[in-house]
Design an enzyme around this catalytic site. Structure first.
Site, PDB file in Angstrom:
ATOM      1  N   ARG A  55      46.881  79.662  24.961  1.00 55.53           N
ATOM      2  CA  ARG A  55      46.934  80.612  23.835  1.00 55.53           C
ATOM      3  C   ARG A  55      48.334  81.152  23.549  1.00 55.53           C
ATOM      4  NH1 ARG A  55      42.691  84.592  26.267  1.00 55.53           N
ATOM      5  NH2 ARG A  55      44.077  84.011  27.964  1.00 55.53           N
ATOM      6  N   LYS A 153      36.564  71.969  39.598  1.00 58.28           N
ATOM      7  CA  LYS A 153      35.593  72.682  40.438  1.00 58.28           C
ATOM      8  C   LYS A 153      36.131  74.083  40.762  1.00 58.28           C
ATOM      9  CE  LYS A 153      37.972  73.167  44.206  1.00 58.28           C
ATOM     10  NZ  LYS A 153      38.191  74.227  45.092  1.00 58.28           N
ATOM     11  N   HIS A 183      39.277  66.876  44.205  1.00 58.55           N
ATOM     12  CA  HIS A 183      40.470  66.075  44.469  1.00 58.55           C
ATOM     13  C   HIS A 183      40.518  65.530  45.898  1.00 58.55           C
ATOM     14  CE1 HIS A 183      42.024  69.969  45.908  1.00 58.55           C
ATOM     15  NE2 HIS A 183      42.794  69.253  46.684  1.00 58.55           N
ATOM     16  N   LYS A 187      42.160  61.562  48.093  1.00 58.28           N
ATOM     17  CA  LYS A 187      43.162  61.508  49.168  1.00 58.28           C
ATOM     18  C   LYS A 187      43.140  60.143  49.858  1.00 58.28           C
ATOM     19  CE  LYS A 187      43.468  66.389  50.338  1.00 58.28           C
ATOM     20  NZ  LYS A 187      44.911  66.592  50.290  1.00 58.28           N
ATOM     21  N   HIS A 245      34.499  70.266  48.800  1.00 59.43           N
ATOM     22  CA  HIS A 245      35.332  69.399  49.638  1.00 59.43           C
ATOM     23  C   HIS A 245      34.665  69.014  50.959  1.00 59.43           C
ATOM     24  CE1 HIS A 245      38.355  70.351  46.804  1.00 59.43           C
ATOM     25  NE2 HIS A 245      38.839  71.430  47.370  1.00 59.43           N
ATOM     26  N   LYS A 342      41.277  80.403  55.524  1.00 58.31           N
ATOM     27  CA  LYS A 342      42.651  80.736  55.130  1.00 58.31           C
ATOM     28  C   LYS A 342      43.327  81.446  56.282  1.00 58.31           C
ATOM     29  CE  LYS A 342      42.290  81.057  50.129  1.00 58.31           C
ATOM     30  NZ  LYS A 342      43.230  79.966  49.871  1.00 58.31           N
TER      31      LYS A 342
HETATM   32  P1  NAP Z   1      45.256  80.016  35.657  1.00 49.77           P
HETATM   33  O1  NAP Z   1      46.558  79.900  36.370  1.00 49.77           O
HETATM   34  O2  NAP Z   1      44.663  81.370  35.449  1.00 49.77           O
HETATM   35  O3  NAP Z   1      45.460  79.315  34.227  1.00 49.77           O
HETATM   36  C1  NAP Z   1      44.537  79.417  33.203  1.00 49.77           C
HETATM   37  C2  NAP Z   1      45.077  78.686  31.982  1.00 49.77           C
HETATM   38  O4  NAP Z   1      44.112  78.732  30.947  1.00 49.77           O
HETATM   39  C3  NAP Z   1      46.362  79.284  31.389  1.00 49.77           C
HETATM   40  O5  NAP Z   1      47.182  78.244  30.901  1.00 49.77           O
HETATM   41  C4  NAP Z   1      45.843  80.121  30.229  1.00 49.77           C
HETATM   42  O6  NAP Z   1      46.884  80.313  29.302  1.00 49.77           O
HETATM   43  C5  NAP Z   1      44.718  79.205  29.734  1.00 49.77           C
HETATM   44  N1  NAP Z   1      43.673  79.867  28.959  1.00 49.77           N
HETATM   45  C6  NAP Z   1      42.937  80.962  29.298  1.00 49.77           C
HETATM   46  N2  NAP Z   1      42.079  81.269  28.306  1.00 49.77           N
HETATM   47  C7  NAP Z   1      42.249  80.323  27.341  1.00 49.77           C
HETATM   48  C8  NAP Z   1      41.667  80.103  26.060  1.00 49.77           C
HETATM   49  N3  NAP Z   1      40.706  80.914  25.570  1.00 49.77           N
HETATM   50  N4  NAP Z   1      42.096  79.053  25.325  1.00 49.77           N
HETATM   51  C9  NAP Z   1      43.064  78.230  25.794  1.00 49.77           C
HETATM   52  N5  NAP Z   1      43.665  78.398  26.996  1.00 49.77           N
HETATM   53  C10 NAP Z   1      43.259  79.432  27.736  1.00 49.77           C
HETATM   54  O7  NAP Z   1      44.122  79.145  36.334  1.00 49.77           O
HETATM   55  P2  NAP Z   1      44.296  77.942  37.395  1.00 49.77           P
HETATM   56  O8  NAP Z   1      44.552  78.497  38.735  1.00 49.77           O
HETATM   57  O9  NAP Z   1      45.240  76.947  36.848  1.00 49.77           O
HETATM   58  O10 NAP Z   1      42.813  77.365  37.449  1.00 49.77           O
HETATM   59  C11 NAP Z   1      42.253  76.652  36.355  1.00 49.77           C
HETATM   60  C12 NAP Z   1      40.915  76.050  36.778  1.00 49.77           C
HETATM   61  O11 NAP Z   1      41.130  75.134  37.827  1.00 49.77           O
HETATM   62  C13 NAP Z   1      39.915  77.059  37.311  1.00 49.77           C
HETATM   63  O12 NAP Z   1      38.632  76.625  36.955  1.00 49.77           O
HETATM   64  C14 NAP Z   1      40.085  76.967  38.814  1.00 49.77           C
HETATM   65  O13 NAP Z   1      38.925  77.326  39.507  1.00 49.77           O
HETATM   66  C15 NAP Z   1      40.366  75.488  38.970  1.00 49.77           C
HETATM   67  N6  NAP Z   1      41.155  75.158  40.159  1.00 49.77           N
HETATM   68  C16 NAP Z   1      42.379  75.683  40.354  1.00 49.77           C
HETATM   69  C17 NAP Z   1      43.125  75.313  41.461  1.00 49.77           C
HETATM   70  C18 NAP Z   1      44.502  75.856  41.697  1.00 49.77           C
HETATM   71  O14 NAP Z   1      45.080  75.484  42.730  1.00 49.77           O
HETATM   72  N7  NAP Z   1      45.035  76.690  40.841  1.00 49.77           N
HETATM   73  C19 NAP Z   1      42.589  74.398  42.377  1.00 49.77           C
HETATM   74  C20 NAP Z   1      41.329  73.856  42.150  1.00 49.77           C
HETATM   75  C21 NAP Z   1      40.628  74.247  41.038  1.00 49.77           C
HETATM   76  P3  NAP Z   1      46.848  81.447  28.147  1.00 49.77           P
HETATM   77  O15 NAP Z   1      46.557  82.737  28.832  1.00 49.77           O
HETATM   78  O16 NAP Z   1      48.184  81.355  27.491  1.00 49.77           O
HETATM   79  O17 NAP Z   1      45.769  81.048  27.218  1.00 49.77           O
END
Ligand code: NAP
Length: 496
Positions: A55, A153, A183, A187, A245, A342
């Site tokens: 966004r 996930k 993921h 691996k 996992h 953790k």
């Molecule tokens: P994050 O850092 O909070 O990022 C969320 C992203 O979504 C940001 O780019 C945000 O940007 C965008 N966003 C939020 N609302 C939106 C909307 N209405 N329209 C378009 N874009 C929108 O989250 P994350 O840690 O990357 O995790 C993302 C997903 O992956 C989650 O489901 C999480 O459970 C999963 N996951 C994450 C990890 C990890 O290591 N981070 C690992 C495994 C799984 P804006 O605010 O600019 O819109």
């Protein structure tokens, strides 16, 4: 140029990769660096475009800078300076809110410039946005024409919420277009588990309850909450790690050989394992331990406890250990111990298959009593992916017959002297190739939630506090007692 990650780089067809949540942690830390590595290895076709969508209104140049800085940070010395200009040309940022239908018209106009490209929509955002994103993609006709949608996930917090979100996506995309990612399945060592089991006769005939004493699966992290406090406190270790996992790893150890390593055949076998997991009794006893870290020290550095990091009270578990059984012919009576947490003593993930002792020892009792150890096959998932086989040999030298345990140790990195692809590198391009073998089918995810549901509700309805453990330890003592009661020990405690 990297040493190619395999001798054969299989080119993929032209594609448009749309990363929704394109400025988030996952995208910056894992997705772009993985795609850049594939660029470096020459696997991306000329006509491939990568879009980040979110966004915030950021300029093209700022987006490139953001991606570059994160790739540099996460790839370190492996950052491929030479490949960057090629990669940067593919990148574009789209300012888009997935809840706004009109924003998808702009997206469609952009994607229609390459009408024949495979379209991958990677949903790296909160799962609550998955349904609406799928609906808007469908509304503007972007669900057709070789479209695939990737769901990160964990989807949902339990069986019911998983089904709700998944149903919303399935209302607009066919099951064959949906890629539910875990993921861990990408691996190298996890792939190697299949290679070891199904291509070495050495293991095929001993892979059962007659020969295997027990199996341990450990996924240990040293990190604490980091930036993901809000997310983690709502999910906890059981939903974040065990439900996906650890259960997937268990399935790969325990499944029957599929007649081919073909997508649905493999997933059918994993599903059978999930369905054979012993259901939890009403009164859940010492077979499950929930823990939460307190302050402690890791690698000589003092770290705060979970509640201090979070800044509020919470019963969320940062550690889970459990003991379970696969109730089928092959695994009758063999305990499977699973453990994740953790702020543990070291960052290491492994699967330990411990074999039974030999039926009869020909050696002097005093020696066997003190020195005889069972064989163990250890698959290291991280760090330093590899396999070791612990065997008994004669202690070299003249004199009495003494035995000693030794390791046949295979470090993939050292042995093959190759760049080892991150799990995401393989999986991101598997989606383009249309190969869903390493992704989870809906019925698998349902079976996993179904099995874990009673544990979650037991924990949520109990007034117990999680067992405390010091950061830098191996978790609460109760997790040791859980395994001691079978006369076993966690692998790091067993004599080397
Ligand atoms: P994050 O850092 O909070 O990022 C969320 C992203 O979504 C940001 O780019 C945000 O940007 C965008 N966003 C939020 N609302 C939106 C909307 N209405 N329209 C378009 N874009 C929108 O989250 P994350 O840690 O990357 O995790 C993302 C997903 O992956 C989650 O489901 C999480 O459970 C999963 N996951 C994450 C990890 C990890 O290591 N981070 C690992 C495994 C799984 P804006 O605010 O600019 O819109």
């Amino acid at each position: 140029m990297n040493q190619p990650s395999s001798a054969r780089i299989i080119p993929v067809d032209p594609f448009d990769y749309l990363v929704f949540g394109g400025t988030g942690d996952l995208a910056l830390r894992k997705l772009y660096p993985s795609l850049l590595q594939r660029e470096e290895d020459g696997q991306l076709p000329e006509r491939a475009r990568i879009f980040g969508a979110a966004r915030h209104d950021i300029s093209h140049d700022d987006f490139l800078q953001l991606v570059r800085e994160n790739c540099q940070e996460h790839l370190g010395a492996q950052f491929p300076e030479q490949a960057w200009p090629r990669f940067a040309q593919r990148l574009a940022y789209l300012c888009l809110d997935v809840t706004k239908r009109e924003d998808f018209e702009t997206l469609k106009a952009e994607l229609d410039k390459e009408p024949d490209a495979i379209r991958v929509y990677y949903l790296a955002m909160a799962p609550s946005l998955f349904g609406q994103t799928a609906a808007n993609l469908h509304a503007v006709g972007l669900h057709e024409n070789n479209a695939r949608i990737v769901l990160e996930k964990p989807v949902g917090r339990d069986l019911q919420t998983f089904q709700q979100i998944d149903d919303q996506v399935r209302a607009h995309f066919d099951e064959s277009q949906i890629y539910r990612i875990d993921h861990y399945l990408g691996k190298e060592t996890v792939q190697n588990l299949a290679a070891l089991r199904f291509s070495n006769i050495l293991f095929t005939h001993v892979w059962d309850a007659d020969h295997i004493d027990h199996v341990q699966i450990t996924v240990a992290e040293t990190v604490g909450l980091g930036e993901r406090a809000g997310y983690y406190d709502r999910y906890g270790a059981m939903r974040d790690m065990v439900q996906n996992h650890l259960l997937q790893l268990l399935c790969l150890v325990a499944m029957e050989p599929p007649s081919q390593l073909e997508q649905d055949m493999l997933r059918d076998e994993k599903l059978k394992v999930l369905k054979a997991l012993r259901p939890w009794p009403e009164a859940i006893n010492g077979d499950v331990v929930f823990g939460q870290y307190e302050k402690g020290s890791i690698g000589g550095k003092d770290v705060p406890g979970y509640l201090e990091e979070l800044g509020q009270d919470s019963r969320t578990e940062t550690f889970v250990a459990l003991r379970t059984f696969v109730d089928n012919w092959r695994w009758k009576g063999v305990p499977f111990y699973l453990r994740t947490g953790k702020r543990l003593a070291s960052r290491h993930s492994e699967i330990v298959v411990q074999f039974k002792q030999v039926a009869h020892s020909v050696f002097d009792d005093t020696i066997t009593n003190t020195q005889m150890q069972p064989n163990r096959l250890v698959l290291r998932l991280q760090p330093d992916e590899g396999v070791s086989l612990e065997l008994m040999t004669k202690d070299p030298g003249p004199g009495g017959m003494r035995l000693r345990q030794v390791k046949l140790d295979l470090s993939f990195q050292k042995e093959f002297n190759l760049h080892f692809p991150d799990a995401y590198e393989r999986l991101l391009l598997d989606v383009v190739r249309g190969n869903s073998t390493l992704f989870m089918r809906r019925d698998e995810v349902e079976a996993a939630w179904h099995w874990i549901g009673p544990l979650l509700s037991h924990w949520e309805h109990s007034s117990d506090k999680p067992r405390a453990y010091a950061a830098g330890s191996w978790g609460p003592l109760d997790s040791n007692y859980m395994i001691y009661k079978d006369n076993n020990r966690w692998h790091e405690e067993t004599p080397a």
